[in-house]
Write an enzyme that holds these catalytic residues in place. Structure first.
Site, PDB file in Angstrom:
ATOM      1  N   GLU A   1       0.810  -1.221   0.000  1.00 35.54           N
ATOM      2  CA  GLU A   1       0.000   0.000   0.000  1.00 35.54           C
ATOM      3  C   GLU A   1       0.845   1.273   0.000  1.00 35.54           C
ATOM      4  OE1 GLU A   1      -3.185  -0.402   2.934  1.00 35.54           O
ATOM      5  OE2 GLU A   1      -4.010  -2.084   1.793  1.00 35.54           O
TER       6      GLU A   1
ATOM      7  N   GLU B   1      -5.135  -8.285  -0.831  1.00 36.20           N
ATOM      8  CA  GLU B   1      -5.942  -8.109   0.386  1.00 36.20           C
ATOM      9  C   GLU B   1      -7.388  -7.822   0.004  1.00 36.20           C
ATOM     10  OE1 GLU B   1      -4.723  -5.321   3.371  1.00 36.20           O
ATOM     11  OE2 GLU B   1      -2.607  -5.876   3.195  1.00 36.20           O
TER      12      GLU B   1
END
Lengths: 527, 527
Positions: free
Chosen positions: A202, A313
């Site tokens: 991320e 995810e």
């Protein structure tokens, strides 16, 4: 540890003694009784679906099974973590596991001694040796920054993962080169070529990466180069972004800079983009359409083109303390999402397989709203059982016609024609209308096959719902061994016989479904 | 996992095929051969001892077996840690294990949420549940300070144990009360009453405690009070000092303040007090007499009076990277020390049972001079085997007459008269003269017993010395599985037949001993 098939047989065998409460019909069926009649007349159905089994099936790819997420790397050294993932592997079939922090100081990977960089891969070897011993593989997330290499002191989570770019990019490249070279030596190139190497986590969020996009692209290239120098067969990818971010830019930049990714990865939670950023989880989820995961997957697929697309995810919310994770709503919503992206993505890695999860702090309470499929005490939550039912759909799926605001149906089967499986779910986002439904799925194109026997396996408020059992025992913070045993029993799936009427041309599956519920009907065909 | 007795039989059985190299005599004996003649003539012995088995035996208490040390609490969650301690428990019989950091933030024990103290004992339960499952118990070291309670930010070790006094002493007392109360509820008072509760670690060293003696005594009292309020049967002790410090003061203060300890604990390393503080380990050790551990234990015993006296840490050096830990010298010196304090102390907890130890950093190298009895790869070091030989001395010992600068002898046996065991060691501190010796131990008072058969089991440079095998394979940093197997084989004890002449009145054990070596001769008597 039982395999899925033994487990299924066992549960069917055990099912005989358990009462089935059908939400609408309010009647009790027992396995000893003759095959029960349908719960209601076909004409009274409130949700109807049709499926022609004579049409070609499409493969059911189960991308939810390709990978599953975990708390950071040091937890993978724990005995309880290893016990839980071995079970999830055996029962649900996960092939890979992904976690943050492989390179962090608490893994002891690299440090400075006498002004020299010293590498120590003992802990990493121990984790990967274990994964290989149970037939699993890592999705290698190359993160976080070892303090010895870091340009700053910013960290994320209680465990202080360093989220700053390297002070000298060549030190990062050397670490990657040394580590991947070590793996190739230890496990062989054929093996390591099956491990997706994902650069960072991320990077589009400042909490995870202080360097911004340009520095991330540099980090990616400084990882790609040493890995490809070892072998072009090794797979490097990214951008591992939150919320579908940076995908087209990343592909364009990396192609322009001669380091094209072997796969594209990103994350999505249905709470990511809806409602106010600061609103509560329920509000965020209430604002998302049920199609949110499929909508985002389509966009990501367009960016990925023919490349493998990995959602490294996802979950129904990104809130690590959300009571929704522990109940049947999660099973109903997660299975719907998983099947919605089955034909679009190559991996959809549930975040996370276990409540052994210490990003913020590790509670002791058995049901505390954690991300896990399994609780701290190894209890399968409804969502774990939901994936178990999805797996039992088999390797092929047939198109289902029909639409309903909350009910969905899928029809699957294995490689032969001896059985079919019908999964139905009834779920709505929070604050949206939902009620108990009478569901009918008509199977046609049976070519003479008639139902020999059928079972229904349910997950709802009163089936496979150990949290309800925990509440019933007074919600103990520290359950005693006998209480853990009772929770294990309450978490089990229990198949019950169900009547399915068929004439060789069509067969009708009819059943009542309460809100936030799924049910799998498995039909054995007589020729 | 084999018990010590099965292991012993197995090794005896395996010993047949292995060559015995007797350092001085330079000859090879084989098990298939008839019982060999003594290695040299009795008259040529350079070290002579006598033992009259007709005199009363004293109990051999094996305080080294009461407890063993470990790296900090989170390592006890690791699968490899659990595997290793289960083996050490099964093979060597350790009853308790002690480690730092049970209360530290990385165990998640207590934190502040919304201005409230929140307790979470999941990780602690998991460790203690595991210990109980293998029949072990903790020596509970109440340390370090949770950040939520701490008055400062000083930390120790890479894992950052907070070493400051609590900001509010009542928060500490409440934590102790809550935690110990939880244990009594979970395990029962009878069980928890068997766990020594030791307050803190080495508070006399500023690195471990910034508060000084007065604040430590307060901390001890603030622990004693809540524990005794739960039950006076629970055992609280201290001062857990380094280097025998504070013992008389601690006893006097605690008696004056109505919180007398149930046991006294302290630490001693032979490198603690000798030579310059900044000198190297070898110089420190060279300056210590061989009697150092017994000398200090006598002093501590005088302070303890009739109270149990626990050395909750010891080793041959306090250097966590000292090549001496990995070789036969350590086995020879540690077994001598252990037997030297057998009648003086109630526990002598070797620091540590495993090289899985991350106070500074966790290396990958199989032999890196760590404190462990077992290496990272589960290889038993010579000192592990040394303790195995000490255990085989049995539960009773007879006085041995005779003295030698480097050679010592012990004679032991079990509860019956059917066998005897003679342990001999040849060891000197570094930089002290040592040579190969011809050792003779005459057993008398045999009351008609004659030797039926005897075996000798050796630990020296060429016996049970896996580090030598590792060097021979090129000292690989990351040994492959087959190399680990070879190291396991090299670490095994191998019994060989030895000739023991006896006439029913006396019997003579004669054998050659190289420097830094021990050997156990086990004699089966014919009536």
């Amino acid at each position: 540890m039982m395999g899925p098939m033994e487990r299924r047989s066992l549960l069917r065998g055990l099912g005989g003694g358990l009462a089935l409460t059908a939400g609408l019909a309010g009647r009790t069926a027992r396995a000893e009784a003759p095959t029960p009649a349908p719960a209601f007349a076909l004409a009274d159905a409130t949700a109807r679906f049709d499926c022609d089994l004579a049409t070609p099936a499409r493969p059911l790819r189960h991308p939810w099974r390709t990978c599953v997420g975990s708390c950071h790397a040091p937890t993978a050294l724990r005995a309880d973590w290893q016990r839980q993932i071995a079970r999830a592997r055996a029962e649900l079939g996960f092939a890979h596991v992904r976690f943050h922090g492989l390179l962090s100081d608490d893994m002891g990977t690299v440090l400075v001694l006498d002004d020299q960089l010293v590498y120590s891969f003992l802990n990493i070897d121990r984790v990967f040796d274990f994964l290989r011993s149970i037939g699993m593989r890592p999705v290698v997330e190359l993160s976080f920054m070892p303090a010895a290499l870091a340009s700053g002191g910013d960290t994320v989570f209680r465990y202080r993962g360093n989220v700053t770019p390297p002070r000298r990019m060549e030190d990062w490249s050397r670490l990657v080169s040394t580590l991947v070279g070590h793996w190739v030596e230890r496990y062989g190139l054929d093996e390591v070529a099956r491990w997706p190497l994902e650069v960072w986590n991320e990077p589009n969020l400042r909490a995870f990466w202080t360097g911004g996009q340009a520095a991330y692209f540099d980090l990616y290239q400084a990882s790609w180069n040493p890995v490809k120098a070892i072998s072009p067969r090794l797979q490097v990818g990214g951008p591992a972004t939150a919320a579908n971010a940076w995908l087209p830019e990343f592909v364009a930049w990396s192609e322009r800079n001669a380091c094209p990714p072997d796969f594209l990865s990103t994350h999505y939670y249905p709470t990511d983009a809806f409602g106010n950023e600061h609103s509560d989880t329920v509000s965020q989820l209430a604002a998302a359409p049920l199609s949110v995961m499929r909508d985002r997957a389509r966009e990501a697929r367009a960016a990925a083109g023919a490349r493998p697309l990995y959602y490294t995810e996802w979950n129904i919310t990104s809130n690590s303390r959300d009571e929704m994770h522990d109940g049947p709503f999660c099973a109903a919503l997660a299975t719907r999402f998983a099947l919605d992206v089955d034909d679009l993505v190559d991996a959809a890695s549930w975040w996370t397989f276990s409540d052994i999860f210490e990003e913020n702090w590790l509670p002791s309470r058995p049901f505390h709203g954690g991300f896990g499929l399994l609780t701290l005490h190894d209890i399968a939550k409804p969502v774990y059982r939901g994936f178990e039912l999805v797996a039992r759909l088999g390797s092929r799926a047939w198109t289902v016609a029909g639409a309903h605001p909350t009910v969905a149906a899928w029809v699957g089967g294995g490689e032969d024609a001896r059985s079919s499986a019908v999964l139905v779910s009834n779920v709505a986002m929070p604050r949206h209308e939902i009620r108990a439904e009478r569901v009918a799925v008509r199977l046609s194109g049976l070519a003479g096959r008639r139902p020999r026997a059928a079972t229904v396996t349910r997950i709802d408020e009163s089936h496979a719902n150990p949290r309800a059992a925990w509440h019933a025992m007074g919600s103990p913070d520290y359950p005693l061994p006998r209480q853990v045993d009772a929770l294990q029993a309450a978490s089990a799936l229990a198949g019950e016989p169900i009547g399915v009427a068929g004439d060789g041309a069509t067969a009708d599956v009819v059943l009542a479904l309460p809100p936030n519920a799924i049910a799998l009907v498995e039909i054995d065909w007589a020729a």
